[in-house]
Design an enzyme around this catalytic site. Structure first.
Site, PDB file in Angstrom:
ATOM      1  N   CYS A  94       0.821  -1.224   0.000  1.00  0.00           N
ATOM      2  CA  CYS A  94       0.000   0.000   0.000  1.00  0.00           C
ATOM      3  C   CYS A  94       0.849   1.266   0.000  1.00  0.00           C
ATOM      4  CB  CYS A  94      -0.944  -0.003   1.201  1.00  0.00           C
ATOM      5  SG  CYS A  94      -1.970  -1.474   1.275  1.00  0.00           S
ATOM      6  N   CYS A 243     -12.696   0.606   8.793  1.00  0.00           N
ATOM      7  CA  CYS A 243     -11.910   0.092   7.659  1.00  0.00           C
ATOM      8  C   CYS A 243     -11.950   1.055   6.480  1.00  0.00           C
ATOM      9  CB  CYS A 243     -12.494  -1.224   7.167  1.00  0.00           C
ATOM     10  SG  CYS A 243     -12.652  -2.500   8.420  1.00  0.00           S
ATOM     11  N   SER A 244     -10.834   1.132   5.771  1.00  0.00           N
ATOM     12  CA  SER A 244     -10.882   1.774   4.457  1.00  0.00           C
ATOM     13  C   SER A 244     -11.599   0.813   3.504  1.00  0.00           C
ATOM     14  CB  SER A 244      -9.469   2.068   3.948  1.00  0.00           C
ATOM     15  OG  SER A 244      -8.738   0.856   3.863  1.00  0.00           O
ATOM     16  N   LYS A 364      -9.981   6.296   4.622  1.00  0.00           N
ATOM     17  CA  LYS A 364     -11.272   5.828   5.153  1.00  0.00           C
ATOM     18  C   LYS A 364     -12.441   6.316   4.310  1.00  0.00           C
ATOM     19  CE  LYS A 364     -14.574   4.297   7.510  1.00  0.00           C
ATOM     20  NZ  LYS A 364     -15.305   4.173   6.259  1.00  0.00           N
ATOM     21  N   HIS A 368      -9.202   3.867  -0.921  1.00  0.00           N
ATOM     22  CA  HIS A 368      -7.827   3.349  -0.831  1.00  0.00           C
ATOM     23  C   HIS A 368      -7.511   2.424  -2.004  1.00  0.00           C
ATOM     24  CE1 HIS A 368      -4.106   2.025   0.753  1.00  0.00           C
ATOM     25  NE2 HIS A 368      -4.518   1.161   1.666  1.00  0.00           N
TER      26      HIS A 368
HETATM   27  N1  COA Z   1     -16.693   1.741   5.369  1.00  0.00           N
HETATM   28  C1  COA Z   1     -18.022   1.997   5.382  1.00  0.00           C
HETATM   29  N2  COA Z   1     -18.907   1.343   4.595  1.00  0.00           N
HETATM   30  C2  COA Z   1     -18.416   0.427   3.747  1.00  0.00           C
HETATM   31  C3  COA Z   1     -17.058   0.120   3.691  1.00  0.00           C
HETATM   32  C4  COA Z   1     -16.168   0.806   4.538  1.00  0.00           C
HETATM   33  N3  COA Z   1     -14.865   0.570   4.517  1.00  0.00           N
HETATM   34  N4  COA Z   1     -16.873  -0.855   2.771  1.00  0.00           N
HETATM   35  C5  COA Z   1     -18.095  -1.135   2.259  1.00  0.00           C
HETATM   36  N5  COA Z   1     -19.017  -0.363   2.866  1.00  0.00           N
HETATM   37  C6  COA Z   1     -20.464  -0.360   2.650  1.00  0.00           C
HETATM   38  C7  COA Z   1     -20.833  -0.353   1.187  1.00  0.00           C
HETATM   39  O1  COA Z   1     -20.971   0.960   0.711  1.00  0.00           O
HETATM   40  C8  COA Z   1     -22.162  -1.077   1.203  1.00  0.00           C
HETATM   41  O2  COA Z   1     -23.147  -0.181   1.649  1.00  0.00           O
HETATM   42  P1  COA Z   1     -24.650  -0.286   1.068  1.00  0.00           P
HETATM   43  O3  COA Z   1     -25.147  -1.626   1.472  1.00  0.00           O
HETATM   44  O4  COA Z   1     -25.363   0.856   1.723  1.00  0.00           O
HETATM   45  O5  COA Z   1     -24.510  -0.139  -0.420  1.00  0.00           O
HETATM   46  C9  COA Z   1     -21.952  -2.124   2.299  1.00  0.00           C
HETATM   47  O6  COA Z   1     -20.931  -1.597   3.155  1.00  0.00           O
HETATM   48  C10 COA Z   1     -21.512  -3.485   1.779  1.00  0.00           C
HETATM   49  O7  COA Z   1     -20.441  -3.254   0.858  1.00  0.00           O
HETATM   50  P2  COA Z   1     -19.485  -4.428   0.424  1.00  0.00           P
HETATM   51  O8  COA Z   1     -18.565  -3.924  -0.623  1.00  0.00           O
HETATM   52  O9  COA Z   1     -20.303  -5.654   0.135  1.00  0.00           O
HETATM   53  O10 COA Z   1     -18.650  -4.681   1.769  1.00  0.00           O
HETATM   54  P3  COA Z   1     -17.804  -5.934   2.126  1.00  0.00           P
HETATM   55  O11 COA Z   1     -18.374  -6.527   3.371  1.00  0.00           O
HETATM   56  O12 COA Z   1     -17.615  -6.833   0.959  1.00  0.00           O
HETATM   57  O13 COA Z   1     -16.373  -5.291   2.471  1.00  0.00           O
HETATM   58  C11 COA Z   1     -14.730  -4.651   4.060  1.00  0.00           C
HETATM   59  C12 COA Z   1     -16.180  -4.515   3.623  1.00  0.00           C
HETATM   60  C13 COA Z   1     -14.496  -3.772   5.261  1.00  0.00           C
HETATM   61  C14 COA Z   1     -14.423  -6.114   4.436  1.00  0.00           C
HETATM   62  C15 COA Z   1     -13.809  -4.223   2.868  1.00  0.00           C
HETATM   63  O14 COA Z   1     -14.088  -2.897   2.529  1.00  0.00           O
HETATM   64  C16 COA Z   1     -12.342  -4.358   3.230  1.00  0.00           C
HETATM   65  O15 COA Z   1     -11.776  -5.445   3.143  1.00  0.00           O
HETATM   66  N6  COA Z   1     -11.666  -3.246   3.590  1.00  0.00           N
HETATM   67  C17 COA Z   1     -10.266  -3.260   3.950  1.00  0.00           C
HETATM   68  C18 COA Z   1      -9.414  -3.113   2.736  1.00  0.00           C
HETATM   69  C19 COA Z   1      -7.971  -3.298   3.075  1.00  0.00           C
HETATM   70  O16 COA Z   1      -7.603  -4.173   3.846  1.00  0.00           O
HETATM   71  N7  COA Z   1      -7.100  -2.490   2.476  1.00  0.00           N
HETATM   72  C20 COA Z   1      -5.699  -2.559   2.699  1.00  0.00           C
HETATM   73  C21 COA Z   1      -5.375  -1.997   4.010  1.00  0.00           C
HETATM   74  S1  COA Z   1      -3.719  -2.290   4.521  1.00  0.00           S
END
Ligand code: COA
Length: 421
Positions: A94, A243-244, A364, A368
């Site tokens: 990243c 989470c981002s 966030k 990202h």
């Molecule tokens: N913050 C707030 N809302 C989020 C979000 C976040 N980070 N990620 C997704 N959402 C929301 C979506 O907008 C969606 O909302 P809606 O139902 O109103 O449309 C809902 O959550 C579901 O979205 P979806 O994409 O299916 O979420 P998910 O459960 O598949 O993924 C996480 C969520 C947190 C697991 C995923 O964003 C993630 O893995 N983040 C971390 C990424 C990471 O590790 N990056 C590297 C860092 S070192």
């Protein structure tokens, strides 16, 4: 290690561009990079001919796995009409964008090149979240960490747990970071989540009513953030809003030598320090509450720039998870170890606070797209320093700023110091 020296040649940013960050099923990372480059061309005040660009340094973590396309740098160079100039891809998880920026800075600072393009791109949303999680996991130690069941939310949950245990922070303190970054992101037209949490709640209520379902009755945003349905636990103590997100996006900046900066603009922003450091993977560290690579990179960058942490007006830091912003604010020397969460609670890192952090919305809220994030940070600082950040502009001058970009759990960190003269 050699003591950091001031750059032999001054390095200036004279133009920036980024695509909107978000989920774009119909666009490749190439399309997003072209969008970013077009915007960059329009932001160079005196205009320029792209034929003067001597190299492209591209941050990209894993287009191979995310998009099935490796060897991305020449493809991007071709897409924006730069061939045959040398184009190289930098990969440090990243931190790829920040590392690409530092390589571009070193090329100009050494006097070897006068005009370079630094870019970053990642298209992550083509894969389902489970595969994104596996792909990101490749940035960890796949011999010792991933077989033990770790994911990135899991790593940062371990960091948060260690920090809570040592310093008495609670999960509620982390929510202050999410609330602030969503407030900032709501003022950033390029942000993936360009809404405050109260606006998000209103959207959810309106959607429920439209579907004929009972409308949620949250008292306020704190109630929303404690609701396990609205803000589910991802890896304790980190919930969804800690989470981002998974993001597509691209960003680029044009670096030129100080000698030539005024050919491009009367308003350059100078990079005066570029530090980078490495560390063992998380499982091999004695202390999980600080990133030694971040402290090392900051110390180098400050020394090279001849500044102290207390001189810095604003910072864009790597808030891949809310806990990461709190630790970054300490590792950069803004707050003493164990007090960053209190500073966030007291509003010191808000736009109108003593030390604004992540005015862009941070990872966030802005999003990202991992290879582009470090370059996106430089763009926010450039805009804030030139007074061009629109509704999210901080008050007063911004003479000095910092960006802090982390790879994985801090095995890489790169810190840049920016000056407005
Ligand atoms: N913050 C707030 N809302 C989020 C979000 C976040 N980070 N990620 C997704 N959402 C929301 C979506 O907008 C969606 O909302 P809606 O139902 O109103 O449309 C809902 O959550 C579901 O979205 P979806 O994409 O299916 O979420 P998910 O459960 O598949 O993924 C996480 C969520 C947190 C697991 C995923 O964003 C993630 O893995 N983040 C971390 C990424 C990471 O590790 N990056 C590297 C860092 S070192």
């Amino acid at each position: 290690m050699r003591k950091p020296q001031p750059f032999p040649h001054a390095v200036a940013i004279v133009g920036v561009g980024m695509s909107k960050f978000g989920a774009f099923p119909d666009k490749s990372s190439r399309d997003l990079f072209v969008e970013a480059f077009r915007e960059l061309r329009a932001t160079v005040d005196k205009g320029f001919d792209p034929a003067v660009i001597e190299s492209l340094y591209l941050g990209n973590f894993s287009s191979d796995l995310f998009e099935g396309q490796g060897h991305m740098a020449p493809i991007m160079a071709d897409a924006v009409g730069l061939c045959p100039v040398p184009a190289m891809r930098l990969e440090d998880a990243c931190a790829s964008g920040g590392v690409a920026l530092r390589q571009g800075v070193l090329a100009v600072a050494s006097g070897m090149q006068d005009v370079v393009l630094v870019g970053g791109a990642e298209r992550m949303t083509k894969l389902p979240t489970a595969q994104v999680t596996d792909t990101l996991g490749a940035a960890a130690d796949t011999l010792f960490e991933i077989p033990a069941g770790f994911t990135f939310p899991g790593f940062y949950a371990a960091i948060a747990t260690a920090y809570m245990h040592r310093y008495g922070m609670t999960p509620e303190h982390l929510m202050n970071v999410a609330i602030k970054n969503h407030e900032n992101g709501a003022l950033n037209p390029k942000a993936q989540f360009g809404v405050t949490i109260p606006d998000w709640m209103q959207g959810r209520i309106a959607a429920a009513v439209k579907k004929g379902k009972p409308a949620p009755t949250w008292r306020d945003q704190w109630d929303f953030l404690h609701d396990n349905a609205a803000n589910p636990m991802v890896a304790w103590p980190l919930r969804l809003f800690d989470c981002s997100p998974v993001t597509d996006g691209a960003a680029c900046v044009l670096l030129v030598s100080g000698e030539r900066a005024r050919e491009f603009t009367d308003n350059p922003v100078y990079i005066i320090g570029a530090g980078q450091a490495s560390d063992a993977a998380l499982h091999d560290r004695a202390d999980l509450t600080t990133l030694s690579a971040a402290r090392g990179a900051a110390a180098q960058a400050y020394e090279q720039a001849g500044v102290r942490a207390s001189d810095i007006r604003i910072a864009e830091v790597h808030d891949c998870f809310t806990i990461a912003e709190i630790i970054a604010s300490e590792d950069l020397g803004f707050f003493a170890p164990g007090t960053g969460y209190r500073a966030a609670e007291d509003g010191m890192t808000a736009r109108d606070g003593a030390r604004p952090i992540n005015t862009s919305g941070g990872l966030k809220s802005k999003g990202h797209p991992v290879g582009a994030s470090g370059v996106g940070q430089a763009i926010e600082v450039f805009k804030q320093m030139r007074g061009e950040a629109g509704a999210r502009q901080v008050a007063g001058d911004v003479p000095l700023a910092v960006t802090h970009n982390v790879g994985a759990t801090g095995s890489t960190c790169v810190v840049h110091v920016y000056e407005r003269r």
